[in-house]
Write a protein that holds these residues in place. Structure first.
Motif, PDB file in Angstrom:
ATOM      1  N   GLY A  25     -27.351 -70.984-123.264  1.00  0.00           N
ATOM      2  CA  GLY A  25     -28.764 -71.573-123.291  1.00  0.00           C
ATOM      3  C   GLY A  25     -28.249 -73.264-123.640  1.00  0.00           C
ATOM      4  N   ARG A  26     -27.312 -73.575-123.885  1.00  0.00           N
ATOM      5  CA  ARG A  26     -27.279 -74.973-124.078  1.00  0.00           C
ATOM      6  C   ARG A  26     -27.749 -75.997-123.211  1.00  0.00           C
ATOM      7  N   ASN A  27     -27.988 -77.165-123.628  1.00  0.00           N
ATOM      8  CA  ASN A  27     -28.539 -78.229-122.642  1.00  0.00           C
ATOM      9  C   ASN A  27     -27.300 -78.977-122.107  1.00  0.00           C
ATOM     10  N   ARG A  28     -27.266 -79.030-120.897  1.00  0.00           N
ATOM     11  CA  ARG A  28     -26.007 -79.411-120.317  1.00  0.00           C
ATOM     12  C   ARG A  28     -26.384 -80.981-119.781  1.00  0.00           C
ATOM     13  N   LYS A  29     -25.420 -81.892-119.699  1.00  0.00           N
ATOM     14  CA  LYS A  29     -25.721 -83.309-119.243  1.00  0.00           C
ATOM     15  C   LYS A  29     -25.908 -83.026-117.757  1.00  0.00           C
ATOM     16  N   ALA A  30     -26.812 -83.683-117.210  1.00  0.00           N
ATOM     17  CA  ALA A  30     -26.921 -84.000-115.908  1.00  0.00           C
ATOM     18  C   ALA A  30     -25.955 -84.585-115.111  1.00  0.00           C
ATOM     19  N   ALA A  31     -25.321 -84.084-114.344  1.00  0.00           N
ATOM     20  CA  ALA A  31     -24.490 -84.658-113.658  1.00  0.00           C
ATOM     21  C   ALA A  31     -24.654 -85.784-112.646  1.00  0.00           C
ATOM     22  N   GLY A  32     -25.975 -85.781-112.160  1.00  0.00           N
ATOM     23  CA  GLY A  32     -26.610 -86.745-111.195  1.00  0.00           C
ATOM     24  C   GLY A  32     -26.311 -86.487-109.756  1.00  0.00           C
ATOM     25  N   ASP A  33     -26.788 -86.860-108.728  1.00  0.00           N
ATOM     26  CA  ASP A  33     -26.685 -86.631-107.591  1.00  0.00           C
ATOM     27  C   ASP A  33     -26.173 -87.921-106.696  1.00  0.00           C
ATOM     28  N   GLY A  34     -25.943 -88.749-107.387  1.00  0.00           N
ATOM     29  CA  GLY A  34     -25.329 -89.753-106.872  1.00  0.00           C
ATOM     30  C   GLY A  34     -24.171 -89.790-105.830  1.00  0.00           C
ATOM     31  N   VAL A  35     -23.245 -88.841-106.418  1.00  0.00           N
ATOM     32  CA  VAL A  35     -21.862 -88.906-105.554  1.00  0.00           C
ATOM     33  C   VAL A  35     -22.099 -88.222-104.170  1.00  0.00           C
ATOM     34  N   GLU A  36     -22.959 -87.005-104.669  1.00  0.00           N
ATOM     35  CA  GLU A  36     -23.257 -86.266-103.396  1.00  0.00           C
ATOM     36  C   GLU A  36     -24.191 -86.983-102.373  1.00  0.00           C
ATOM     37  N   LEU A  37     -25.103 -87.601-102.973  1.00  0.00           N
ATOM     38  CA  LEU A  37     -25.770 -88.560-101.876  1.00  0.00           C
ATOM     39  C   LEU A  37     -25.119 -89.584-101.087  1.00  0.00           C
ATOM     40  N   ALA A  38     -24.100 -90.102-102.100  1.00  0.00           N
ATOM     41  CA  ALA A  38     -23.435 -91.293-101.188  1.00  0.00           C
ATOM     42  C   ALA A  38     -22.484 -90.427-100.207  1.00  0.00           C
ATOM     43  N   GLY A  39     -21.991 -89.253-100.392  1.00  0.00           N
ATOM     44  CA  GLY A  39     -21.172 -88.505 -99.553  1.00  0.00           C
ATOM     45  C   GLY A  39     -22.048 -88.168 -98.180  1.00  0.00           C
ATOM     46  N   TYR A  40     -23.176 -87.661 -98.656  1.00  0.00           N
ATOM     47  CA  TYR A  40     -24.253 -87.578 -97.513  1.00  0.00           C
ATOM     48  C   TYR A  40     -24.444 -88.421 -96.752  1.00  0.00           C
ATOM     49  N   THR A  41     -24.771 -89.668 -97.301  1.00  0.00           N
ATOM     50  CA  THR A  41     -25.119 -91.083 -96.399  1.00  0.00           C
ATOM     51  C   THR A  41     -23.883 -91.507 -95.573  1.00  0.00           C
ATOM     52  N   ARG A  42     -22.519 -91.257 -96.102  1.00  0.00           N
ATOM     53  CA  ARG A  42     -21.497 -91.698 -95.353  1.00  0.00           C
ATOM     54  C   ARG A  42     -21.335 -90.748 -94.238  1.00  0.00           C
ATOM     55  N   PHE A  43     -21.553 -89.437 -94.287  1.00  0.00           N
ATOM     56  CA  PHE A  43     -21.515 -88.493 -93.335  1.00  0.00           C
ATOM     57  C   PHE A  43     -22.722 -88.684 -92.100  1.00  0.00           C
ATOM     58  N   ARG A  44     -23.588 -89.007 -92.627  1.00  0.00           N
ATOM     59  CA  ARG A  44     -24.777 -89.168 -91.862  1.00  0.00           C
ATOM     60  C   ARG A  44     -24.389 -90.523 -90.860  1.00  0.00           C
ATOM     61  N   GLU A  45     -23.975 -91.369 -91.572  1.00  0.00           N
ATOM     62  CA  GLU A  45     -23.724 -92.922 -90.976  1.00  0.00           C
ATOM     63  C   GLU A  45     -22.430 -92.531 -89.869  1.00  0.00           C
ATOM     64  N   ALA A  46     -21.504 -91.760 -90.358  1.00  0.00           N
ATOM     65  CA  ALA A  46     -20.427 -91.353 -89.254  1.00  0.00           C
ATOM     66  C   ALA A  46     -20.831 -90.410 -88.107  1.00  0.00           C
TER      67      ALA A  46
END
Length: 61
Positions: A25-46
């Motif tokens: 039940g510990r609080n985990r640091k949020a990793a964020g979606d920045g890397v995943e969103l950047a990858g999706y953006t590159r995929f969509r552009e490709a």
């Protein structure tokens, strides 16, 4: 003495459950979606570039 040994089993199980519960039940640091969103953006552009190339190739025929 044997009765104390049998009482130690549930005591140890309760302590183990408490430790596991606090760890799970510990609080985990949020990793964020920045890397995943950047990858999706590159995929969509490709994919958009591929779509444009396919249209230009089919028009040339």
């Amino acid at each position: 003495m044997a009765a104390l040994a049998w009482l130690m089993i549930p005591l140890m199980a309760a302590i183990g459950a408490g430790v596991w519960g606090s760890w799970a039940g510990r609080n985990r640091k949020a990793a964020g979606d920045g890397v995943e969103l950047a990858g999706y953006t590159r995929f969509r552009e490709a994919m958009e570039r591929t779509e444009v190339r396919e249209k230009s190739h089919s028009d040339a025929r």
